[in-house]
Design a protein around this motif. Structure first.
Motif, PDB file in Angstrom:
ATOM      1  N   SER A  51      -6.143 -51.841 -66.863  1.00 48.51           N
ATOM      2  CA  SER A  51      -6.311 -51.580 -68.291  1.00 48.51           C
ATOM      3  C   SER A  51      -5.623 -50.265 -68.662  1.00 48.51           C
ATOM      4  CB  SER A  51      -7.790 -51.510 -68.655  1.00 48.51           C
ATOM      5  OG  SER A  51      -8.391 -50.353 -68.107  1.00 48.51           O
ATOM      6  N   ASN A  88      -7.921 -47.316 -67.973  1.00 48.53           N
ATOM      7  CA  ASN A  88      -8.025 -46.989 -66.549  1.00 48.53           C
ATOM      8  C   ASN A  88      -6.787 -46.250 -66.068  1.00 48.53           C
ATOM      9  OD1 ASN A  88     -10.439 -47.551 -65.313  1.00 48.53           O
ATOM     10  ND2 ASN A  88      -9.684 -49.275 -64.146  1.00 48.53           N
ATOM     11  N   ASP A 133     -17.394 -54.168 -68.168  1.00 51.23           N
ATOM     12  CA  ASP A 133     -16.099 -53.622 -68.584  1.00 51.23           C
ATOM     13  C   ASP A 133     -15.682 -52.340 -67.869  1.00 51.23           C
ATOM     14  OD1 ASP A 133     -15.654 -55.691 -70.327  1.00 51.23           O
ATOM     15  OD2 ASP A 133     -16.464 -54.641 -72.075  1.00 51.23           O
ATOM     16  N   THR A 134     -16.607 -51.453 -67.561  1.00 52.59           N
ATOM     17  CA  THR A 134     -16.231 -50.146 -67.010  1.00 52.59           C
ATOM     18  C   THR A 134     -16.629 -49.991 -65.537  1.00 52.59           C
ATOM     19  OG1 THR A 134     -18.313 -49.163 -67.780  1.00 52.59           O
ATOM     20  CG2 THR A 134     -16.420 -49.048 -69.277  1.00 52.59           C
ATOM     21  N   LYS A 155     -10.610 -60.984 -65.087  1.00 50.43           N
ATOM     22  CA  LYS A 155     -11.198 -59.817 -65.754  1.00 50.43           C
ATOM     23  C   LYS A 155     -11.217 -58.604 -64.822  1.00 50.43           C
ATOM     24  CE  LYS A 155     -14.939 -58.210 -68.665  1.00 50.43           C
ATOM     25  NZ  LYS A 155     -16.166 -58.541 -69.413  1.00 50.43           N
ATOM     26  N   TRP A 156     -11.413 -58.839 -63.531  1.00 46.24           N
ATOM     27  CA  TRP A 156     -11.407 -57.711 -62.580  1.00 46.24           C
ATOM     28  C   TRP A 156     -10.048 -57.025 -62.582  1.00 46.24           C
ATOM     29  CZ3 TRP A 156     -14.406 -54.414 -60.556  1.00 46.24           C
ATOM     30  CH2 TRP A 156     -14.106 -53.732 -59.363  1.00 46.24           C
ATOM     31  N   TRP A 208     -16.144 -55.982 -56.748  1.00 49.32           N
ATOM     32  CA  TRP A 208     -17.207 -56.395 -57.654  1.00 49.32           C
ATOM     33  C   TRP A 208     -18.035 -57.429 -56.913  1.00 49.32           C
ATOM     34  CZ3 TRP A 208     -20.779 -56.020 -60.928  1.00 49.32           C
ATOM     35  CH2 TRP A 208     -21.341 -57.126 -61.584  1.00 49.32           C
ATOM     36  N   ASP A 240      -7.703 -57.303 -64.924  1.00 50.58           N
ATOM     37  CA  ASP A 240      -7.467 -56.750 -66.261  1.00 50.58           C
ATOM     38  C   ASP A 240      -8.102 -55.367 -66.371  1.00 50.58           C
ATOM     39  OD1 ASP A 240      -5.819 -58.298 -67.887  1.00 50.58           O
ATOM     40  OD2 ASP A 240      -7.420 -59.726 -68.355  1.00 50.58           O
ATOM     41  N   GLN A 241      -9.287 -55.226 -65.765  1.00 46.28           N
ATOM     42  CA  GLN A 241      -9.979 -53.938 -65.801  1.00 46.28           C
ATOM     43  C   GLN A 241      -9.236 -52.883 -64.983  1.00 46.28           C
ATOM     44  OE1 GLN A 241     -14.319 -52.267 -64.342  1.00 46.28           O
ATOM     45  NE2 GLN A 241     -14.225 -54.293 -65.232  1.00 46.28           N
TER      46      GLN A 241
END
Length: 442
Positions: free
Chosen positions: A370, A373, A297-298, A363-364, A283, A366-367
């Motif tokens: 997920s 995912n 989020d995606t 958050k990265w 990211w 967690d994504q």
């Protein structure tokens, strides 16, 4: 005309690869000295004997796994890996900081036929020894230069070193050879004929000696392909400069190499030469998104499949392009295990933000982990955290990729790992047979 986001992404792709090369060149001088001290007494320093493995090609026990790739963990299992800054952190240091033993540790080395040795094999073995001491797999990224001068003997020497580390140290190897070959920031980029040839030669040589080394094919994310990077090392071939490569790269046969062409298939060596496939995926926020902000989020899934709402941040024209749906084409259709050999959500120290470093990097991950995912990416079997801090040569900003330096960020990362403990494979939990089968210990 490319939008500013695309130009910035191309710069960042070039930066990431350039930094990897700089680490391979500039870091070797310091590492060479360090290895001269550490390599000689690695066994006594760590107090662990070598765990040798008898690799007998005539034994059925050493046959490659059936129904699963070499070094592939069972379904429903993901290996967690780290790429440390080897000048600062060794695998045992990462083990201590993170509170568990990652299954894989990555390193970069150059393969230069104009040098003696062609590859700094003392560093290669040192990396192997340090992985042995924590029972981990060594992911070795080899970056070849002057590919046309690489002889069969040089290839055989590389295969023999892999065999030596496999057998004498008992350390499996994921050999990511010539990564990001579809970019213009690598010396071997945009040269599909010579790249496929050298990859196949290495694969054949390795396969003849050992099944404890898996071959990894790892192009760059092709959403913005073809790339035009500042300071590019190679240029896209033309009909006159290299007719064979031009024909391979002009995949739709319209007479030009552009964004309508396939960013991956011209560089693919073939199923019989590839054990794993992987994409480096980061990211990278910029001035358009804000520098220190969490990923949408995606974003992770969208980039792998060329679908979803975040495509507009990178290249809206690529949305829904089947040639850029990497996961479908090379994991689902070719039934290959998938790895993320490098990933992170770098922050910019000193740049004000309403988000904390822990929020952005947490958050990265967690994504990545997920539930949605994991459901949609069942063949994702390895995720490797890029644990370095780098100076951005484009704008002189520092990018901090690390998750273990800042205590709140480290806690957030470790909480995510603990939450997914049943899913994750850590080094002490598994063993690798002489045939390359990755098995859970009793």
């Amino acid at each position: 005309m490319k939008n500013p986001r695309q130009k910035i992404c191309n710069c960042l792709f070039f930066l990431k690869a350039s930094l990897a090369v700089l680490f391979g060149v500039a870091g070797m001088a310091y590492n060479g000295y360090k290895v001269s001290v550490l390599h000689a007494d690695a066994v006594s320093k760590f107090g662990r004997p070598a765990t040798s493995v008898v690799i007998d090609p005539t034994s059925t026990e050493c046959n490659a796994p059936v129904g699963r790739a070499k070094l592939e963990p069972p379904d429903g299992t993901i290996m967690m890996g780290f790429h440390p800054d080897w000048i600062i952190d060794l695998p045992a240091d990462i083990q201590r900081k993170v509170g568990f033993t990652p299954a894989v540790f990555n390193s970069f080395l150059l393969m230069d036929p104009t040098q003696n040795p062609v590859i700094p094999y003392n560093l290669f073995e040192w990396n192997g020894q340090l992985c042995r001491d924590v029972s981990a797999i060594l992911s070795m990224t080899i970056q070849p230069v002057e590919v046309a001068q690489i002889t069969d003997k040089m290839v055989e020497d590389l295969a023999r070193v892999c065999y030596k580390i496999n057998s004498e140290y008992g350390v499996p190897i994921m050999l990511r050879f010539g990564h990001e070959m579809n970019g213009d920031w690598t010396a071997y980029g945009y040269q599909p004929t010579s790249f496929r040839n050298i990859f196949r030669r290495v694969a054949v040589a390795v396969q003849a000696l050992t099944n404890m080394t898996a071959m990894v094919w790892g192009p760059n994310l092709g959403i913005n392909y073809p790339f035009t990077s500042p300071g590019a090392l190679v240029r896209m071939p033309t009909r006159s400069s290299n007719p064979a490569d031009f024909a391979l790269l002009d995949t739709n046969n319209d007479g030009v190499i552009d964004s309508k062409d396939d960013p991956y298939i011209p560089y693919y060596p073939g199923d019989e030469y590839v054990d794993w496939v992987g994409l480096s995926l980061y990211w990278y926020p910029d001035e358009n998104t804000g520098l220190n902000v969490p990923p949408p989020d995606t974003y992770f899934y969208d980039q792998l499949t060329s679908t979803g709402p975040t495509m507009e941040l990178v290249n809206i024209a690529a949305q829904g392009d089947p040639t850029r749906n990497f996961y479908q084409r090379f994991i689902v259709e070719r039934n290959k295990p998938f790895m993320i050999p490098e990933t992170a959500a770098p922050t910019h120290p000193g740049v004000q933000s309403r988000y904390t470093e822990a929020e952005i990097k947490g958050k990265w991950y967690d994504q990545i982990f997920s539930t949605e995912n994991l459901r949609r990416l069942p063949r994702m079997k390895l995720v490797t955290q890029f644990e370095e801090i780098k100076s951005n040569v484009i704008d002189n900003r520092t990018q901090d990729f690390r998750v273990l330096n800042d205590p709140p960020t480290a806690k957030a990362f470790k909480d995510i790992m603990n939450k997914n403990r049943k899913l994750l494979a850590y080094a002490p939990d598994y063993k690798v047979t002489c045939g390359g089968s990755y098995q859970k210990k009793n």
